[in-house]
Write an enzyme that holds these catalytic residues in place. Structure first.
Site, PDB file in Angstrom:
ATOM      1  N   GLN A  62      -4.198  -5.139   7.252  1.00  0.00           N
ATOM      2  CA  GLN A  62      -5.196  -6.085   6.739  1.00  0.00           C
ATOM      3  C   GLN A  62      -5.093  -7.437   7.442  1.00  0.00           C
ATOM      4  O   GLN A  62      -5.756  -8.392   7.032  1.00  0.00           O
ATOM      5  CB  GLN A  62      -5.031  -6.267   5.217  1.00  0.00           C
ATOM      6  CG  GLN A  62      -5.202  -4.995   4.416  1.00  0.00           C
ATOM      7  CD  GLN A  62      -6.652  -4.483   4.392  1.00  0.00           C
ATOM      8  OE1 GLN A  62      -7.596  -5.208   4.721  1.00  0.00           O
ATOM      9  NE2 GLN A  62      -6.832  -3.223   4.018  1.00  0.00           N
ATOM     10  N   CYS A  76      -4.753   2.352  -3.652  1.00  0.00           N
ATOM     11  CA  CYS A  76      -3.538   2.909  -3.027  1.00  0.00           C
ATOM     12  C   CYS A  76      -2.352   1.965  -3.172  1.00  0.00           C
ATOM     13  O   CYS A  76      -1.525   1.846  -2.260  1.00  0.00           O
ATOM     14  CB  CYS A  76      -3.764   3.245  -1.555  1.00  0.00           C
ATOM     15  SG  CYS A  76      -5.042   4.453  -1.279  1.00  0.00           S
ATOM     16  N   LYS A  78     -10.095  -0.052  10.708  1.00  0.00           N
ATOM     17  CA  LYS A  78     -10.296  -1.285   9.916  1.00  0.00           C
ATOM     18  C   LYS A  78     -10.612  -2.474  10.823  1.00  0.00           C
ATOM     19  O   LYS A  78     -10.905  -3.567  10.357  1.00  0.00           O
ATOM     20  CB  LYS A  78      -9.047  -1.586   9.078  1.00  0.00           C
ATOM     21  CG  LYS A  78      -8.775  -0.544   7.986  1.00  0.00           C
ATOM     22  CD  LYS A  78      -7.623  -0.998   7.141  1.00  0.00           C
ATOM     23  CE  LYS A  78      -6.971   0.127   6.367  1.00  0.00           C
ATOM     24  NZ  LYS A  78      -7.730   0.580   5.206  1.00  0.00           N
ATOM     25  N   ASP A 133       3.419  -4.147   8.110  1.00  0.00           N
ATOM     26  CA  ASP A 133       2.160  -3.433   7.895  1.00  0.00           C
ATOM     27  C   ASP A 133       1.039  -4.450   8.110  1.00  0.00           C
ATOM     28  O   ASP A 133       0.776  -5.295   7.253  1.00  0.00           O
ATOM     29  CB  ASP A 133       2.135  -2.862   6.471  1.00  0.00           C
ATOM     30  CG  ASP A 133       0.794  -2.201   6.156  1.00  0.00           C
ATOM     31  OD1 ASP A 133      -0.141  -2.304   6.981  1.00  0.00           O
ATOM     32  OD2 ASP A 133       0.683  -1.594   5.072  1.00  0.00           O
ATOM     33  N   HIS A 192       0.879  -1.175   0.000  1.00  0.00           N
ATOM     34  CA  HIS A 192       0.000   0.000   0.000  1.00  0.00           C
ATOM     35  C   HIS A 192       0.920   1.230   0.000  1.00  0.00           C
ATOM     36  O   HIS A 192       2.018   1.184   0.563  1.00  0.00           O
ATOM     37  CB  HIS A 192      -0.842  -0.039   1.276  1.00  0.00           C
ATOM     38  CG  HIS A 192      -1.903   0.994   1.398  1.00  0.00           C
ATOM     39  ND1 HIS A 192      -1.630   2.295   1.744  1.00  0.00           N
ATOM     40  CD2 HIS A 192      -3.249   0.919   1.247  1.00  0.00           C
ATOM     41  CE1 HIS A 192      -2.770   2.979   1.791  1.00  0.00           C
ATOM     42  NE2 HIS A 192      -3.762   2.168   1.489  1.00  0.00           N
TER      43      HIS A 192
HETATM   44  C1  LIG Z   1      -2.278  -2.734   3.672  1.00  0.00           C
HETATM   45  C2  LIG Z   1      -2.581  -1.330   4.118  1.00  0.00           C
HETATM   46  N1  LIG Z   1      -1.615  -0.589   4.664  1.00  0.00           N
HETATM   47  C3  LIG Z   1      -1.827   0.664   5.083  1.00  0.00           C
HETATM   48  C4  LIG Z   1      -3.054   1.250   4.954  1.00  0.00           C
HETATM   49  C5  LIG Z   1      -3.248   2.657   5.441  1.00  0.00           C
HETATM   50  O1  LIG Z   1      -4.199   2.696   6.455  1.00  0.00           O
HETATM   51  P1  LIG Z   1      -4.785   4.106   6.931  1.00  0.00           P
HETATM   52  O2  LIG Z   1      -5.295   4.787   5.706  1.00  0.00           O
HETATM   53  O3  LIG Z   1      -5.855   3.751   7.882  1.00  0.00           O
HETATM   54  O4  LIG Z   1      -3.669   4.845   7.566  1.00  0.00           O
HETATM   55  C6  LIG Z   1      -4.096   0.527   4.366  1.00  0.00           C
HETATM   56  C7  LIG Z   1      -5.421   1.151   4.158  1.00  0.00           C
HETATM   57  O5  LIG Z   1      -6.150   0.788   3.249  1.00  0.00           O
HETATM   58  C8  LIG Z   1      -3.871  -0.805   3.949  1.00  0.00           C
HETATM   59  O6  LIG Z   1      -4.830  -1.546   3.405  1.00  0.00           O
END
Ligand SMILES: Cc1ncc(COP(=O)(O)O)c(C=O)c1O
Length: 414
Positions: A209, A372, A232, A206, A129
């Protein structure tokens, strides 16, 4: 007691409403943000209604209550991910958590283990992401370090044949996603963590998910840092978590500076409080943290293994039904091996945005676009995809609604 998603839906007030002229809400966008159970909404509301004051700052009863609730939330989150509570730092989001780590590393002076310089390498993957890519691009640009990455194979897995060349004695950081938000791939952390630690690199996970969907235990995974977002994981927006090993948080310099993160201050210098305060400058997001505490309680009461099993059943069902449609091309693993409930696909002859709009007209919420993860979408050779992402409140009926919606869209656009 067996798990019943229909009963679970009753905990979430949003499912009592209808969508687009009275249609049942089919929410397949939990990968973007999850819906909230009443207990989370109540916890956040009650904080403001009954206990609102600045945690750690006042000498009065409300401040004491706010502090107890805020620190209680930290303990709950720590227990949820198998950590010590002083290793849990509240941020506003996973994005901020990863930026915190990357900026803090960028603040490290020569001699600090996090100091980066030309010749050092940061390893990411092509399936990250943007939140776990751009902070590292920027850190590399600021320090002169090089960014390297795992490619993604045609079946949506990390190309692990690159591991021994990618992770080498120049590697200082390996920042990797646990579960891809586009492909649903669950990455093989064992091999990556072993390779990283064998060269003295730290592993930043990260877990955006994964933490909401499966049992994640930082000690068992043997990682060094972890980031996830509360929203999430059925928690409020405006709260994220940065977890780091206690010993590493001692050495990591702060990112934001200001009130509450200091030990001593003179007109020309300051020293830092120990973690987690060192990384929480300013009056914190107390109500949101308390809401996240209620969220992890809620998930724990159901059981993360029970949630993971339910999602496995749903994902397997939807995967089979999508693969049975000739016009559908799925990106990501086509089997259930190391695969979570994010299913991205294209439908022959229909632009993903048109499909998203059509499904919305049927009351079905999906995400469309590059999710993203633009470098990944480009590497897949598609302009965009449609993504359905599943969670504890979804049902086989939701899957069937999506499949019916795709068939209806194919009839409509032809
Ligand atoms: C794999 C992953 N990393 C990071 C993020 C970023 O999360 P946030 O926008 O809540 O900071 C997301 C959000 O969709 C994500 O799916």
């Amino acid at each position: 007691m067996s798990f019943n998603p229909v009963a679970i839906r009753k905990d979430f007030p949003i499912f009592a409403r209808t969508i687009r002229d009275g249609k049942r809400l089919v929410y397949l966008d939990s990968g973007a943000t999850a819906q909230k159970p009443q207990v989370v909404i109540d916890a956040e509301l009650d904080f403001y209604r009954l206990h609102n004051a600045a945690a750690h700052r006042g000498a009065h009863q409300l401040a004491e209550e706010a502090t107890i609730l805020f620190e209680g939330a930290r303990e709950k989150v720590a227990a949820f991910i198998g950590a010590q509570s002083d290793e849990v730092v509240f941020t506003k989001s996973a994005t901020e958590s990863i930026n915190l780590i990357a900026y803090a590393m960028g603040n490290a002076l020569a001699g600090n283990r996090f100091h980066l310089a030309p010749g050092d390498e940061i390893v990411v993957s092509q399936m990250e992401h943007h939140a776990n890519l751009i902070p590292w691009q920027q850190l590399a640009a600021r320090t002169g370090a090089s960014l390297r990455w795992f490619d993604v194979t045609t079946d949506g897995r990390l190309d692990l044949s690159q591991i021994s060349t990618l992770i080498n004695k120049k590697t200082k950081v390996v920042a990797i996603t646990h579960q891809s938000n586009v492909l649903g791939t669950i990455n093989p952390l064992d091999q990556i963590v072993t390779a990283a630690h064998s060269v003295g690199a730290v592993v930043v996970l990260d877990a955006c998910q994964s933490v909401p969907h499966m049992k994640v235990d930082v000690a068992a995974l043997d990682i060094d840092f972890l980031a996830f977002s509360g929203h999430k994981a059925v928690g409020p927006t405006g709260v994220g978590v940065m977890w780091g090993r206690a010993a590493l948080l001692v050495e990591l310099p702060p990112f934001l500076t200001g009130g509450s993160m200091i030990a001593d201050v003179s007109m020309t210098s300051a020293t830092w409080a120990p973690a987690p305060a060192k990384f929480e400058a300013g009056v914190p997001n107390m109500a949101q943290a308390v809401g996240l505490g209620a969220a992890v309680d809620y998930l724990s009461q159901i059981g993360m293994d029970v949630i993971a099993d339910h999602e496995h059943t749903l994902t397997s069902d939807l995967l089979g039904k999508l693969l049975a449609i000739d016009e559908v091309a799925l990106v990501g693993p086509l089997t259930m091996e190391n695969r979570g409930g994010a299913l991205s696909f294209t439908v022959d002859g229909i632009h993903p945005h048109d499909l998203g709009q059509f499904l919305d007209s049927q009351g079905i919420a999906v995400r469309t676009g590059h999710h993203c993860a633009w470098p990944l979408t480009r590497s897949l050779g598609v302009p965009a995809t449609t993504r359905a992402s599943l969670y504890l409140y979804n049902t086989i009926e939701d899957n069937d609604a999506l499949i019916d919606g795709i068939h209806a869209a194919m009839r409509y656009f032809k």
